[in-house]
Design an enzyme around this catalytic site. Sequence first.
Site, mmCIF file in Angstrom:
data_model
loop_
_atom_site.group_PDB
_atom_site.id
_atom_site.type_symbol
_atom_site.label_atom_id
_atom_site.label_comp_id
_atom_site.label_asym_id
_atom_site.label_seq_id
_atom_site.Cartn_x
_atom_site.Cartn_y
_atom_site.Cartn_z
ATOM 1 N N LYS A 264 -5.361 13.562 1.345
ATOM 2 C CA LYS A 264 -4.966 12.389 0.414
ATOM 3 C C LYS A 264 -5.756 12.339 -0.939
ATOM 4 O O LYS A 264 -7.009 12.756 -1.120
ATOM 5 C CB LYS A 264 -4.989 11.127 1.263
ATOM 6 C CG LYS A 264 -4.418 9.922 0.572
ATOM 7 C CD LYS A 264 -4.617 8.791 1.578
ATOM 8 C CE LYS A 264 -3.858 7.594 1.035
ATOM 9 N NZ LYS A 264 -3.922 6.344 1.815
ATOM 10 N N SER B 141 0.192 3.866 2.926
ATOM 11 C CA SER B 141 -0.081 4.299 1.368
ATOM 12 C C SER B 141 -0.159 5.827 1.508
ATOM 13 O O SER B 141 0.204 6.474 0.708
ATOM 14 C CB SER B 141 -1.048 3.672 0.667
ATOM 15 O OG SER B 141 -2.507 4.220 1.420
ATOM 16 N N SER C 78 -2.043 2.159 6.980
ATOM 17 C CA SER C 78 -1.618 3.335 6.019
ATOM 18 C C SER C 78 -1.713 4.824 6.558
ATOM 19 O O SER C 78 -1.142 5.847 5.671
ATOM 20 C CB SER C 78 -2.573 3.500 4.719
ATOM 21 O OG SER C 78 -2.209 2.370 3.833
#
Lengths: 478, 486
Positions: free
Chosen positions: B78, B153, B177
């Site tokens: 990420k 997210s 998330s």
Amino acid sequence: MAWETVIGLEIHAQLSTKTKIFSGASTAFGAEPNTQACAVDLGLPGVLPVVNAEVVRLAVRFALATNSSITERSQFARKNYFYPDLPKGYQISQMALPIVGPGEMTIFDGEDRQKTIRITRAHLEEDAGKSVHDLFSDQTGIDLNRAGTPLLEIVSEPDLNSAVEAVAYAKKMHALVRYIDICDGNMQEGSFRCDANVSIREKGSDVLGTRSEIKNLNSFRFLERAIDFEVERQIDVLEGGGEVVQETRLYDADRDETRSMRSKEEAFDYRYFPDPDLPPLLVEQSFIEQVRANMPELPTVRTQRFVTDYELSEADAVTLTSERPTADYFEATLAAQHITPRLAATWVMGEVFSRLNNDGLSLEQSPVNAEALAGLLIRIQDNTISGKIAKSVLDTMWESGEPADKIIAAKGLQQITDTGAIEAMIDEVIANNPEQLAEYRAGKDKLISYFIGAVMKASKGKANPGELNKLLKPKLDG
Amino acid sequence: MDIHTKTLAEQAELLKQKKVSSVELCQHYLDRIERLDSKFNSLITVDAERALAAAKLSDEKLAKGEGEALEGLPLIHKDIFCTDGVLTTCGSRMLDNFIAPYDATVVQRLQNQGMVMLAKANMDEFAMGSSNENSYFGNVVNPWKAGTVPGGSSGGSAAAVAARLAPVATGTDTGGSIRQPAAFCGLSGIKPTYGRVSRYGMIAFASSLDQAGPFATTAKDCAMMLQGMAGFDERDSTSSDQAVPSYTDGLDQSLEGLKIGVPAEYFADGLDASVAQAVEQAIEEFKKAGASIKPISLPNQGLCIPAYYVVAPAEASSNLSRFDGVRFGHRCDNPVDLEDLYKRSRAEGFGDEVKRRILIGAYTLSAGFYDAYYLKALQVRRLISDDFQKAFNDVDVILGPTTPTPAFAMGDKTDDPVAMYLNDLYTVSANLSGLPAMSIPCGFADGLPVGLQLVTNHFEEARLLQVAHQYQQITDWHTRAPEGLD
């Protein structure tokens, strides 16, 4: 109307650690800008603070030295505000739960009376960086070397009632933090600086007046003058029918005045909250005991030891122990040679101090160190030179840095202790002064000092005064 | 080659047996990324050169019979994890030029374990969002259905693994998330106990809630990944020094005697019927496997979202203060003075959702409101945590839906922040109480995956992974992949 001054001080003492409070970067002063700031100090994304264990040890030391309580679970909090030299946009400080709780310190007020000043708290925090406004035109430089330097902010209760008391307290605190070796006390470099909260009220009133806070006073002289100015200003305001407003003020040393920096309305809302990156700081009893065991001797304890062990007067012991370097110097003098404490005390407080004063030097900068002084004093003690000669030898040592023995030998200053030689000089003086001898023998006793002076002069000051006294009288008396 | 259909564990075996090389494996995924990701926009930075160089080094080690547990295996990080020398944007214009001079601990550890980073994944800006519609680098598309969000997210990480652009990816979970996008994309994803994985080098959203964890297709792969990520880090004071157990050793233990709690509050208003049906079916499977089901109550469940949306923005408002245009990141053109520099740099650098949360956070922390909001939220947080501890007196695992609905259409909730926030209804409580939680696929609704959430007590990741793994031995939801991706 009679007014009473009320002052509380916030002292920022930079803790003498090798590395910063939350990172491993060096705290050394004077490096090239931004060479001592790591990713943590720069507030780069993703980095996290880790508490330097050494700052905890130093804060506990402070607490023990001031009889302050130690918070078992203290907490770091974020003080949020924007400023270019504050890299994270918040300063990590302590708010609700400071590591050091209430304590006290005793000072002497203006009239030499003892007065106890209450310490409210002392908390750990990081220093900000430095904005450099005068190096580039139209631009401000940022130096983050100082960012993350550990500070202990020591807050007093409003127990101080004059600029003189405030200075006495600040000086005592300054001496203490150096005594216990937690701060180098260097005020020029900003290692020790004060904020003063000043208000006035009618004498006898128990309600506090509105205060102003004077920021960043980095000398005792500025502290005193800023407070004096501020008190006068507030009196003028009140006596002119006005009201003192709560505000932050700056002291301008060049104009010797304080100026408004921001009012209460303009004061920042720092939005304090516990720093989620740092769990509560736990100080265990065993850790406190360990710090206590390794505590340097405190001034008050050392004073008593000087009275007991060295048979010094209380007043002399206080003078010698008020600053750690003085006490260390004194004891180093004793340790270097077998000097009697009385003699060493007299010389340190008298001859050495007055020369330092004249030259504007601190004891650490003295051209004559403790060993060298001992080398001089031992020559007084073993009658090689008189005290009077010794003073001139010290002058030479001060200038040249040479040891006492070398100067004494080079200038031939050894005292004459040989009784035969002294007797010969006495005989000659008596022979050369028949009239004075006659007057003396007629009962004018005081003339003995005339003969002492004459023999001393003849010996160029080197005749041993004790021997001279012993030998002269029988000869004059015939 | 269909090696992208293999699990991480299977690929590890193939590498050890030298049936495939790391260079081949990574090249295969890089080809897929090049061919397919334009449809999903799941990645922000792809560094093929660096990946292949690392893969080559891994192959040299593997050839000598050396190498670490995850040697030569590819992954995607990420874009919230700082990577030394590679762009780290956090999905924001604010950091569209930021290259960190250090690796996040998670990045470093997985690299030390031999893993090869292929790319960095798209995400909601500063991890704020539940749909990946808040990225400066554009929306991410759910590989299961065009026009559908992948969740957020960590939407890019989830979409990339779902599209088999990598066998695994890292994510972070502040309020769901990892778990919510895992649910939306039909993946297994675990948020470990707070403090289990170091946060160093992971750009902070809400420091007391953020935790990193992996996405994979199976629980077993999650276990392998977590093994590489977990452990004390002296650079993170909130990381735990509790020893890390083996996450793979106990996976094969049966569920016989396991006590599963099902909170009544998770099946109340707001839960989509199709999701409820899939979860109920999962409960039946667990019963068959020998677990007992116990109804439980988490009475303060209703306070989770309000408490979360006070605590998280408050911490975020402070964490994001460092993005001021002074030292790094976006700076506005020609600032006239300091105030202008701050205002325009931040106004231009941050997107709407980030600004909204900074405003909420600054408000709740301000003088006069702190006690009513922030302090109150901390008290509520304690109550929520206590509810779980009470429940864990009676049960080993708590089970429920991961999200109230399956993945929704893009644009559906962008005008209604509160509706968007309700996506986190079942997930935020694990963050507020620091508990480990996992989402695994448990069915489909209208062709979209449904996620099952499992929660255990602190530091019981091994049990969580075992329960998930056992479920995956008797079901095949986790083996399904979106079609048309070959």
